[in-house]
Structure formats: structure tokens, C-alpha cells
Scaffold this motif. Sequence first.
Motif, short mmCIF file in Angstrom:
data_model
loop_
_atom_site.label_atom_id
_atom_site.label_comp_id
_atom_site.label_asym_id
_atom_site.label_seq_id
_atom_site.Cartn_x
_atom_site.Cartn_y
_atom_site.Cartn_z
N ASN A 201 0.83 -1.20 0.00
CA ASN A 201 0.00 0.00 0.00
C ASN A 201 0.86 1.26 0.00
OD1 ASN A 201 -2.38 -1.46 -0.04
ND2 ASN A 201 -2.59 -1.45 2.17
N LEU A 202 1.98 1.22 0.70
CA LEU A 202 2.91 2.35 0.70
C LEU A 202 3.46 2.56 -0.71
CD1 LEU A 202 4.44 4.56 2.24
CD2 LEU A 202 6.18 2.82 2.81
N GLY A 203 3.79 1.48 -1.38
CA GLY A 203 4.24 1.58 -2.78
C GLY A 203 3.16 2.20 -3.65
N GLY A 204 1.91 1.85 -3.38
CA GLY A 204 0.80 2.44 -4.12
C GLY A 204 0.68 3.94 -3.89
N GLN B 165 0.97 6.88 -6.68
CA GLN B 165 0.01 7.97 -6.85
C GLN B 165 0.70 9.32 -6.79
OE1 GLN B 165 -2.96 7.45 -3.82
NE2 GLN B 165 -4.18 6.07 -5.07
N GLN B 166 1.73 9.43 -5.99
CA GLN B 166 2.46 10.69 -5.85
C GLN B 166 3.43 10.93 -7.01
OE1 GLN B 166 4.28 10.01 -2.01
NE2 GLN B 166 2.65 11.09 -0.93
N GLY B 167 3.59 9.93 -7.87
CA GLY B 167 4.54 10.07 -8.98
C GLY B 167 5.97 9.74 -8.57
N ARG B 168 6.14 9.16 -7.40
CA ARG B 168 7.47 8.77 -6.93
C ARG B 168 7.72 7.33 -7.39
NH1 ARG B 168 6.66 10.48 -0.75
NH2 ARG B 168 8.63 9.38 -0.49
N ASN C 210 10.24 5.67 -8.79
CA ASN C 210 11.44 4.89 -8.43
C ASN C 210 11.29 4.27 -7.05
OD1 ASN C 210 12.79 5.32 -10.84
ND2 ASN C 210 13.76 7.20 -10.12
N GLU C 211 10.70 5.01 -6.11
CA GLU C 211 10.47 4.45 -4.77
C GLU C 211 9.42 3.34 -4.82
OE1 GLU C 211 10.65 7.78 -1.56
OE2 GLU C 211 10.26 8.74 -3.51
N ALA C 212 8.40 3.53 -5.63
CA ALA C 212 7.38 2.49 -5.78
C ALA C 212 7.99 1.24 -6.42
CB ALA C 212 6.22 3.00 -6.64
N LEU C 213 8.80 1.43 -7.46
CA LEU C 213 9.46 0.29 -8.11
C LEU C 213 10.32 -0.49 -7.12
CD1 LEU C 213 10.60 1.73 -11.55
CD2 LEU C 213 9.19 -0.30 -11.20
N GLU C 214 11.06 0.22 -6.30
CA GLU C 214 11.92 -0.44 -5.32
C GLU C 214 11.10 -1.34 -4.39
OE1 GLU C 214 14.35 1.09 -1.49
OE2 GLU C 214 14.83 2.12 -3.38
N ILE C 215 9.99 -0.83 -3.90
CA ILE C 215 9.13 -1.62 -3.01
C ILE C 215 8.54 -2.81 -3.75
CG2 ILE C 215 6.90 -1.60 -1.79
CD1 ILE C 215 7.61 1.23 -0.83
N PHE C 216 7.96 -2.58 -4.93
CA PHE C 216 7.30 -3.67 -5.65
C PHE C 216 8.29 -4.74 -6.10
CE2 PHE C 216 4.05 -0.23 -6.88
CZ PHE C 216 3.31 -0.46 -5.74
N GLU C 217 9.48 -4.34 -6.53
CA GLU C 217 10.48 -5.34 -6.92
C GLU C 217 10.88 -6.21 -5.73
OE1 GLU C 217 13.43 -2.78 -8.70
OE2 GLU C 217 12.62 -3.12 -10.72
N ARG C 218 11.04 -5.59 -4.56
CA ARG C 218 11.39 -6.35 -3.36
C ARG C 218 10.25 -7.30 -2.97
NH1 ARG C 218 12.80 -2.45 -0.47
NH2 ARG C 218 10.85 -2.02 0.62
N LEU C 219 9.01 -6.81 -3.05
CA LEU C 219 7.87 -7.66 -2.67
C LEU C 219 7.71 -8.84 -3.62
CD1 LEU C 219 5.23 -4.98 -1.62
CD2 LEU C 219 6.53 -6.52 -0.13
N VAL C 220 7.93 -8.62 -4.90
CA VAL C 220 7.85 -9.74 -5.86
C VAL C 220 8.93 -10.77 -5.55
CG1 VAL C 220 8.23 -10.36 -8.30
CG2 VAL C 220 6.70 -8.47 -7.71
N ARG C 221 10.11 -10.29 -5.24
CA ARG C 221 11.22 -11.20 -4.90
C ARG C 221 10.96 -11.96 -3.60
NH1 ARG C 221 14.88 -7.56 -4.70
NH2 ARG C 221 14.78 -7.29 -2.43
N ASP C 222 10.44 -11.24 -2.59
CA ASP C 222 10.25 -11.85 -1.27
C ASP C 222 8.95 -12.65 -1.13
OD1 ASP C 222 12.63 -10.62 -0.63
OD2 ASP C 222 11.72 -9.05 0.61
N HIS C 223 7.98 -12.39 -1.98
CA HIS C 223 6.67 -13.06 -1.90
C HIS C 223 6.25 -13.54 -3.29
CE1 HIS C 223 6.28 -11.55 2.21
NE2 HIS C 223 6.74 -10.41 1.73
N PRO C 224 6.99 -14.50 -3.84
CA PRO C 224 6.75 -14.90 -5.23
C PRO C 224 5.39 -15.53 -5.49
CG PRO C 224 8.29 -16.40 -4.14
CD PRO C 224 8.05 -15.26 -3.20
N ASP C 225 4.71 -15.99 -4.45
CA ASP C 225 3.40 -16.61 -4.66
C ASP C 225 2.24 -15.61 -4.60
OD1 ASP C 225 4.57 -19.11 -4.96
OD2 ASP C 225 4.49 -19.54 -2.81
N GLU C 226 2.53 -14.37 -4.29
CA GLU C 226 1.49 -13.35 -4.20
C GLU C 226 1.36 -12.62 -5.53
OE1 GLU C 226 -0.50 -13.05 -1.74
OE2 GLU C 226 0.58 -14.29 -0.28
N CYS D 287 3.72 -0.40 -12.64
CA CYS D 287 4.81 0.58 -12.49
C CYS D 287 5.76 0.51 -13.69
CB CYS D 287 5.55 0.31 -11.18
SG CYS D 287 6.05 1.78 -10.31
N TYR D 288 6.08 -0.69 -14.13
CA TYR D 288 6.92 -0.83 -15.33
C TYR D 288 6.25 -0.16 -16.53
CZ TYR D 288 10.29 -4.22 -13.37
OH TYR D 288 11.28 -4.84 -12.66
#
Length: 182
Positions: free
Chosen positions: A27-30, A34-37, A39-55, A65-66
Motif C-alpha cells: 500500500n505504501l508503494g501504491g 500515486q504521488q509520482g514517486r 522509483n520508490e514504488a518500483l523499489e518496493i514492488f520489486e522487493r515484494l515480488v522477490r520476497d513473496h513470489p506466490d502473491e 509501475c513498469y
Amino acid sequence: LRRTEEAEAILKKAVALDPARWQFESNLGGVYFQQGRLNEALEIFERLVRDHPDELTPVTDLATCYTRTGRSELAIPMLKEALERMPENIEAWNALGIAYSALQHHAEAEAAFRSGLKLAPTNFFLHDNLASVFKAANRYDEANMEAHVAISLPDYYGGRFLGPFQIFHNTCDYDGIRQLGD
């Protein structure tokens, strides 16, 4: 309410209190998105995809974001893989259609939106995005009809007028423009 600064502060506290709940960070990444940030959103989402591959939620968030950052070619394979696991995910079908649309792959975008509509025939976003694909492909009659469908749906409200308005304007459908309201 578009009070993203307040939302950011609350979500940062939630992440600090319970870092194991990845949804808070998503949600923070979201909010960053929304704020147009982006790169920060990408960083969060990339980490979450890596850490939670089944989600699937982090995958659709990262793919969106991509696409927003002009890298739809990265979004498409991840969304296709995610849809193989969860073909009933409407958000993933919508994100896939948007990614294809960004690359001007109209037939593939149309197919993705139609796949989503099989699951959710009254989803405003799928109809609105399909109308936009028809417009981009110079299929104005179909775009106009799809825009009329979109504005007739229960989840349409005045704040979602832009896509239908553009199509009605391009097709000189002034009755359609009047239907959008004030």
C-alpha cells in the motif's frame, strides 16, 4: 481522498509496527505511485515480488509501475506468468491489456481486456480501456459503443469521464457528451 501525505505517514507506521505484513508495504508503494514517486514504488514492488513470489498483487503492482515508466516489455511476461497461475485475476488482465496498449499491440490488448470482461462483464476499467484500444486502432464506432457501455455501468461516476469524453468528442457524439453530466 487523495490525502497521500497522510496515508504515507500512517503506512510507514504500520510497516514499522508489523513488517511481516507485506500488504502494508504494498500500500505504501501504491501511495508512492500515486504521488509520482515511481522509483520508490518500483523499489518496493520489486522487493515484494522477490520476497513473496506466490502473491499476485505485488506482480500486478510492479507490472503497472513498469508500464508507467515505459517498460511494458518487462511487464508483459510477468503478467502472463501470473495469469497462468491465477487466470481469474481481473486486475492482472487489465494490467496486461494496458501494457500491450502502451506498446501499440492493439489485438493483444483487446484480447486481454476481453478475457477480463469474461470474468467481470460490468467492470468499468476494462470497458473504458477497451474503448481506448479501439480508439487507438482507429475503430471509432466500436470505441464509441464501448464508451457508452462504460458510462452505463454502476461503478461509473463523473470523475471517470475523461476516456469516454475523448471518444465522444472524436466521434462527434454530442449526446454522449451530454450523458456524462456536468
